[in-house]
Design a protein around this motif. Structure first.
Motif, mmCIF file in Angstrom:
data_model
loop_
_atom_site.group_PDB
_atom_site.id
_atom_site.type_symbol
_atom_site.label_atom_id
_atom_site.label_comp_id
_atom_site.label_asym_id
_atom_site.label_seq_id
_atom_site.Cartn_x
_atom_site.Cartn_y
_atom_site.Cartn_z
ATOM 1 N N ILE A 172 97.087 82.046 15.514
ATOM 2 C CA ILE A 172 96.382 81.248 14.354
ATOM 3 C C ILE A 172 96.567 82.259 12.789
ATOM 4 N N ILE A 230 94.988 83.208 9.188
ATOM 5 C CA ILE A 230 93.790 83.208 8.273
ATOM 6 C C ILE A 230 94.156 83.599 6.729
ATOM 7 N N ALA A 269 85.473 79.047 14.674
ATOM 8 C CA ALA A 269 86.944 78.566 14.034
ATOM 9 C C ALA A 269 87.920 79.007 14.909
ATOM 10 N N THR A 288 90.195 76.164 17.291
ATOM 11 C CA THR A 288 91.574 75.962 16.365
ATOM 12 C C THR A 288 92.750 76.348 17.366
ATOM 13 N N ILE A 306 93.217 78.798 9.432
ATOM 14 C CA ILE A 306 91.557 79.109 8.975
ATOM 15 C C ILE A 306 91.884 79.431 7.711
ATOM 16 N N ASP A 353 88.792 75.213 9.122
ATOM 17 C CA ASP A 353 89.762 75.350 9.923
ATOM 18 C C ASP A 353 90.269 74.221 10.096
ATOM 19 N N GLY A 367 89.926 68.990 11.437
ATOM 20 C CA GLY A 367 89.221 70.210 11.283
ATOM 21 C C GLY A 367 87.722 70.076 10.862
#
Length: 756
Positions: free
Chosen positions: A598, A600, A629, A633, A639, A656, A714
């Protein structure tokens, strides 16, 4: 014309070539009082216009022309012209001094000696040929007379209507009579309407009128003064009538007597109350017809009544009497005022009777009401004191106050507030008295400690000033409320709160100590046995460590929720750069996000936002939102975290691209022990208290937290915090300390996530 000019005997001439003067005789210069340097090379036409009031085109040898000599006296002459080789010679001849003729000499003397502004004018065109000094002063002439004489009336006085003047003159010629008008109205610019005495007289010689005499006098001030006097007399008469009407219809009985005591005026109410002029003729008749008594009930003597005293020069004020008027008791306040003449002797007396019967009965009613009110106050269970102001002497105490102060023989002597304070042993009584003496409005004294019956008591004291009709403070009402039980209850509550604090501290220690010991032992085991332990052992040590952190997270959350519920969640604010703190949090948890695939992103439109907040609780809030999150996710998603300012609030958004929250669950998302029970989240562990704690902490920081979500799209959480600062010398920038604490909080918050 040439032959005739040769026969003329005159030394008065002037020559011009191409309309410019080239020569002038000395005799003409002397006659006109001119200087040769000013004449030579000047325009010949202008010369005749200025000096003879005629242009070259108008010159004719058959008529006479008016001019003024060096003494400003009018003269008449004839003018003839001869031209030779382009040079023109003008000869002035047959000069006659008009003032030397018998009839004009008389007019000259009359005009000079007249006491009013007077002028002599030509009858043909109203040109001024002579005026006395008063005329020039009236016209406010600043120029030399030679520039004024010979001008028409409307040229001298611009506001005179020339056409109206001609019509007036034609009417005089028609009737043959002089014109006289008193207070003739003329509208003068910047002065308005003015008034003049005007006299116009034609002068006849040989049956013809060649001259007129005009005499004027400005009487504007006299006319206006007369108008003012008329208006003042009218006003005085009207005011006198109004005064008579007021006296006649006033509600007080009014008597006016002369110096001998004979009444000259009785108004309507006096006649109706005490009798008409036939029965009341002189001072003393009123009391003879209707006996009067003073406030002690004694019969008034005729020799000592207010009117008799005023006739002796005494100004008598507010003498209250009672009268039995046809069986009804009436009360009056009498005022008698002497009026003195220029010799300081009494010329008149004005006596006024004011009926105060209603006021007396109202006072009696108020006294009864006051007594009734005091009976009520006396029966109240609250101590109440009446004090005089500013002496602070006791006027009255109710029964409960007497019992409180334990003062013996109160009714037999005057006591002061100091006596009471000594009796009850009031602490800091001097400052209390100073405060009482400065009382201008209601004052409250809280939790005053008093010793009553050898017991310590606590009272709230209310001090209310009482003012008279003039706004002067006359009394103080002291109300004492016993709050001893309330004080004792507050002490018990504070003791309970202290015990609760100690309990939280004990519980926190008892819960955390075993977990902390276990974590420390695991850390030692990992450090000392990393080379001797196999992979399986290290794996299970990691699982034990993760479980300890999860247990520590649960304990912390439960303790904080309990503190919040009991109102004991402390907030320690300091000024921080929320942009820097948020960026540090996001960068610190990137390893957990990347472990799940993921990304960010952190963004802000500001480089710096300084605000006051508890950074430790703010960390807990943001870490909770970020852990959720990351937890919910899927890989290869993002995110987003961004910070901005809106309406004096700092807004922090954590959004997210996770599984989202069903709409029917959104309203319950911040409730305690609430979890989303569906297939998408069944594999994620949780207690259902994280978001509830985040909301409680946000509220403790004075803010709010909201959520917006859509399934399979989300979720977005928005934290709004007030933008404000506290008084600190500088912004807290201890980044090392923040990072150390932050890493501990991240390890605890993210303990329920598996990492590679």
């Amino acid at each position: 014309m040439f032959n005739s000019i040769e026969n003329i005997k005159s030394n008065l001439f002037i020559r011009a070539y191409e309309e410019k003067i080239i020569e002038i005789s000395i005799e003409l210069l002397e006659l006109l009082s001119c200087k040769e340097d000013n004449i030579i090379h000047s325009d010949i036409n202008s010369f005749f216009v200025v000096n003879f009031n005629v242009s070259l085109e108008e010159i004719s040898h058959n008529r006479g022309y008016l001019f003024f000599d060096k003494n400003y006296l009018p003269s008449e002459c004839k003018i003839i012209m001869r031209e030779d080789l382009g040079c023109k010679t003008y000869v002035i001849y047959d000069v006659i001094n008009l003032m030397s003729t018998p009839h004009m000499s008389v007019l000259y003397q009359l005009c000079s000696n007249n006491i009013s502004p007077m002028g002599i004018y030509t009858a043909l065109d109203f040109r001024l040929i002579y005026g006395n000094e008063l005329l020039f002063n009236m016209l406010d002439i600043k120029d030399e007379k030679k520039f004024i004489l010979g001008k028409k009336v409307h040229e001298l006085v611009s506001f005179i209507d020339e056409k109206k003047l001609k019509n007036l003159w034609n009417n005089i010629l028609l009737t043959g009579k002089p014109y006289n008008n008193k207070e003739y109205e003329i509208l003068v610019p910047n002065k308005g309407l003015t008034y003049w005495n005007l006299s116009i007289t034609p002068i006849y010689i040989g049956g013809e009128s060649n001259h007129i005499v005009i005499m004027v006098e400005d009487v504007t001030k006299d006319v206006k003064s007369k108008d003012i006097i008329i208006k003042q007399e009218s006003l005085i008469l009207r005011q006198q009538e109004q005064l008579e009407a007021i006296i006649e219809n006033m509600s007080d009985c009014l008597f006016i007597s002369d110096k001998s005591g004979n009444y000259t005026k009785l108004n309507k109410i006096a006649r109706e109350t005490f009798g008409d002029e036939e029965s009341i003729k002189k001072v003393g008749d009123v009391i003879n017809n209707m006996p009067m008594y003073d406030q002690e009930g004694r019969l008034l003597d005729t020799k000592n009544i207010p009117a008799v005293r005023a006739l002796k020069g005494e100004d008598v004020k507010n003498v209250r009497v009672s009268v039995n008027n046809h069986g009804v008791i009436k009360y009056y306040d009498i005022n008698a005022t002497p009026i003195f003449d220029k010799n300081a002797l009494v010329s008149n007396v004005v006596m006024c009777f004011r009926d105060v019967s209603y006021l007396i009965r109202q006072q009696e009613h108020l006294i009864k009401q006051k007594d009734y009110l005091y009976d009520i106050i006396n029966s109240l269970d609250l101590p109440i004191l009446r004090l005089s102001y500013p002496n602070l002497e006791v006027i009255e105490l109710n029964n409960r106050a007497k019992k409180l102060i334990q003062y013996k023989n109160y009714d037999k002597k005057i006591i002061s507030i100091m006596d009471i304070l000594k009796s009850i042993k009031l602490y800091e009584n001097e400052s209390f008295i100073r405060s009482l003496k400065n009382t201008k409005k209601t004052k409250y004294f809280k939790n005053i400690k008093i010793n009553s019956y050898n017991q310590e008591k606590y009272y709230n004291i209310v001090c209310q000033p009482l003012f008279d009709l003039d706004g002067v403070n006359k009394e103080l009402i002291i109300i004492v409320v016993d709050v001893t039980d309330e004080i004792l209850q507050n002490r018990e509550i504070n003791n309970l709160l202290k015990a609760q604090e100690e309990f939280f501290s004990f519980i926190s220690h008892e819960f955390k100590t075993p977990i902390t010991v276990a974590l420390s032992a695991l850390q030692v085991l990992e450090f000392t046995g990393k080379d001797s332990l196999n992979a399986m052992s290290l794996k299970y040590i990691g699982k034990i460590r993760q479980s300890c952190l999860q247990q520590l997270r649960l304990v912390n959350n439960l303790l904080d929720i309990t503190r919040a519920d009991s109102g004991y969640l402390k907030v320690n604010e300091k000024n921080v750069n929320i942009i820097e703190v948020t960026r540090l949090i996001v960068e610190s948890i990137e390893v957990y996000a990347k472990d799940k695939g993921i990304d960010i992103e952190f963004n802000s439109s500001n480089n710096e936002i300084i605000t006051a907040l508890d950074d430790e609780k703010y960390e807990r809030i943001i870490l909770n939102l970020l852990s959720n999150a990351v937890k919910f996710t899927p890989p290869n998603k993002k995110i987003y975290v961004y910070v901005y300012v809106e309406r004096n609030n700092v807004c922090v958004v954590v959004r997210d691209e996770g599984i989202g929250i069903p709409k029917e669950k959104l309203e319950y998302i911040f409730e305690r022990y609430n979890q989303i029970n569906n297939e998408l989240v069944k594999n994620f562990e949780g207690t259902g208290i994280g978001l509830n704690l985040a909301k409680l902490m946000t509220k403790a920081l004075g803010g709010n937290i909201t959520v917006d979500s859509e399934e399979n799209v989300g979720t977005s959480f928005t934290v709004e915090l007030p933008l404000n600062k506290i008084n600190e010398e500088k912004v807290n920038e201890n980044i090392d300390f923040l990072e150390d604490r932050l890493m501990r909080n991240i390890n605890i918050e993210f303990s329920n996530l598996e990492t590679s």
